[in-house]
Design an enzyme around this catalytic site. Structure first.
Site, PDB file in Angstrom:
ATOM      1  CD1 TRP A   1      55.485  15.405  18.522  1.00 25.49           C
ATOM      2  CD2 TRP A   1      57.895  15.525  19.522  1.00 25.49           C
ATOM      3  NE1 TRP A   1      56.221  16.793  19.326  1.00 25.49           N
ATOM      4  CE2 TRP A   1      56.828  16.731  20.003  1.00 25.49           C
ATOM      5  CE3 TRP A   1      58.475  14.907  20.168  1.00 25.49           C
ATOM      6  CZ2 TRP A   1      57.127  17.556  21.118  1.00 25.49           C
ATOM      7  CZ3 TRP A   1      58.985  15.822  21.074  1.00 25.49           C
ATOM      8  CH2 TRP A   1      59.344  16.595  21.841  1.00 25.49           C
TER       9      TRP A   1
ATOM     10  CE1 TYR B   1      60.779  21.218  19.808  1.00 27.89           C
ATOM     11  CE2 TYR B   1      62.716  19.826  20.365  1.00 27.89           C
ATOM     12  CZ  TYR B   1      61.725  21.276  20.515  1.00 27.89           C
ATOM     13  OH  TYR B   1      62.216  22.461  21.817  1.00 27.89           O
TER      14      TYR B   1
ATOM     15  CG  ASP C   1      53.205  19.078  19.914  1.00 30.56           C
ATOM     16  OD1 ASP C   1      54.368  18.789  20.717  1.00 30.56           O
ATOM     17  OD2 ASP C   1      52.710  20.278  20.591  1.00 30.56           O
TER      18      ASP C   1
END
Length: 501
Positions: free
Chosen positions: A435, A439, A455
């Protein structure tokens, strides 16, 4: 696009293709954008170029009516991850002006000859010509929006000499620098002198106001809301109708204030710079922050056709995927924000800024407490004791490890970074999972095709739409959204906010 398709865009005056294709008119020696209001040239008199630099290299002058050099940039350079795309992102960031073609080539891992050949094949111009076109655009902004002396404007735009400056302006705009400024004054009124000792900013070198164009539609309310909700105290803040923040630039610091324009098609940008040489770089970083070079219609054509996303896209036309002005800052903030709320992440980041950030010489007052510091350098946080950072031990160790990798150059997040290599390097660091790496890839590296299947906000949005919402199912569904999965993520996040109203 082939030449016949390009001519159709010109004949229809389609503004979507401004900045993607340039038309030279052989009967006049002028080049224009497709949406130019002048009479459409005959097909036999029209030649097409992939860049303004290529048109200039072929001997065409910029149209005085449509000012093709002031168009939004091509969205192609956001999407492409090959060496040409990486090179274009570096050139627009000012890499050639700072390190020359040799520095650009070395950063990309290619010889100067190879890079010249690749760029000329794709864009009709080499790195020097592309950088020259950008310097000319920066010079035009300075001449038209400020009363800066000619010599200062020349060097601030990146020219090595007054003669080079004069020759370039004459060649590209078919007038002298003085005539360009006088013509602008007749059209828009006289330029204001640069502010010295501004009451809000103190003795910064100057303040420049300019318009940043984009392709409509654009959901500016969402973008400014997204940035404002994540504004770190001391470094950035939401304003009454926009957003502003501190910039760390190659030659000094600055402040950018961004707000919706008076009409569609542009954003107001007010820059207060310690060094005017940073103008071009500051403008490009603001454009990346707001994703101003995107083609919203190309995104919508893919996402509107999807069963789940279609209604969301229709409810929020022109939604963008914001980038960032400082990729290293964004990466460190991604670590800080792991497993905590957006508000909590702001608080922790604000404490780090107050302790490790460099104070501005003169703070800027504002509704959210003002701008007081530059975000801490990676080199500074790399030397911090993890036990003294205001976060759990595992997260603080991950932050110091990331800062060390950035400071040493082991991980590159700059505009010319290889996205795959950078993401893989991030995943090898302790405390950085998929994640966080994705990101960072989405926002710091500006990748338009990143999806975050695990997410929490994405999962909630999908479940509300009747999708299972688990990571594997979400990732499979998202394959249909390529190459715009970053925009799909933002539509899902925005739908959560609308549902909460």
């Amino acid at each position: 696009m082939d030449d016949d398709q390009s001519y159709l865009a010109v004949r229809s005056g389609d503004a979507r293709f401004d900045g993607m294709v340039f038309v030279g008119v052989t009967s006049t020696g002028i080049y224009c954008r497709p949406s130019c209001p002048a009479v459409t040239p005959k097909r036999e008199n029209a030649v097409f170029f992939p860049s303004a630099a290529a048109a200039q290299g072929a001997g065409f002058r910029a149209c005085k009516r449509c000012r093709p050099d002031a168009t939004p940039g091509s969205p192609e350079w956001n999407a492409r991850a090959d060496v040409v795309g990486r090179a274009m992102r570096m050139i627009t960031d000012g890499a050639v002006d700072r390190g020359g073609v040799a520095g650009l080539s070395a950063a990309l891992g290619y010889s100067e000859r190879q890079l010249q050949r690749l760029l000329t094949t794709e864009l009709g111009a080499g790195p020097l010509a592309l950088a020259r076109a950008q310097r000319a655009q920066t010079a035009r902004v300075l001449l038209e929006t400020t009363a800066l002396p000619m010599a200062d404007a020349a060097f601030a735009a990146g020219f090595a000499s007054i003669r080079q400056f004069n020759d370039t302006i004459r060649e590209i705009f078919a007038c002298t620098p003085t005539e360009l400024r006088e013509r602008s004054a007749r059209r828009d009124g006289p330029a204001r002198p640069l502010t010295v000792g501004h009451p809000d900013t103190g003795p910064l070198a100057g303040t420049i106001s300019l318009r940043l164009p984009y392709r409509a539609p654009y959901d500016l309310e969402h973008t400014f809301g997204f940035l404002g909700a994540r504004a770190v105290p001391g470094v950035e803040e939401a304003t009454r109708n926009g957003y502003r923040r501190v910039l760390r630039l190659p030659h000094g610091t600055g402040i950018a204030e961004l707000a919706p324009g008076d009409g569609a098609g542009y954003v107001w940008c007010r820059l207060r710079l310690g060094e005017l040489r940073d103008l071009g770089t500051a403008v490009q970083r603001c454009r990346r922050l707001l994703d101003l070079d995107a083609d919203p219609q190309a995104v919508a054509e893919v996402l509107e056709a999807d069963t789940f996303l279609g209604p969301l896209v229709a409810a929020a036309p022109g939604l963008r995927s914001p980038g960032h002005v400082d990729p290293e800052e964004l990466a460190m903030r991604a670590i800080i924000g792991q497993q905590i709320s957006v508000a909590a992440a702001r608080t922790v980041a604000g404490r780090l800024v107050a302790r490790f950030g460099k104070p501005l010489d003169v703070p800027v007052s504002g509704p959210g407490g003002g701008l007081t510091h530059v975000f801490p350098l990676a080199e500074t946080l790399a030397e911090a004791d993890p036990r003294e950072l205001p976060m759990p031990r595992g997260r603080s160790q991950a932050l110091v490890a990331l800062a060390s990798a950035l400071a040493s150059g082991d991980i590159d997040l700059g505009p010319g970074a290889d996205r795959d290599a950078s993401a893989e390097g991030l995943r090898r660091l302790p405390g950085i999972g998929p994640w966080t790496a994705d990101y960072i890839r989405m926002r710091a590296l500006g990748d338009p095709d990143v999806f975050l299947p695990t997410d929490l906000g994405v999962r909630h949005a999908l479940e509300r739409l009747g999708h299972p919402g688990d990571g594997r199912s979400a990732a499979t569904t998202a394959q249909a959204w390529r190459p715009w999965r970053s925009y799909a993520s933002h539509h899902l996040w925005a739908s959560n906010a609308r549902a909460a109203l």
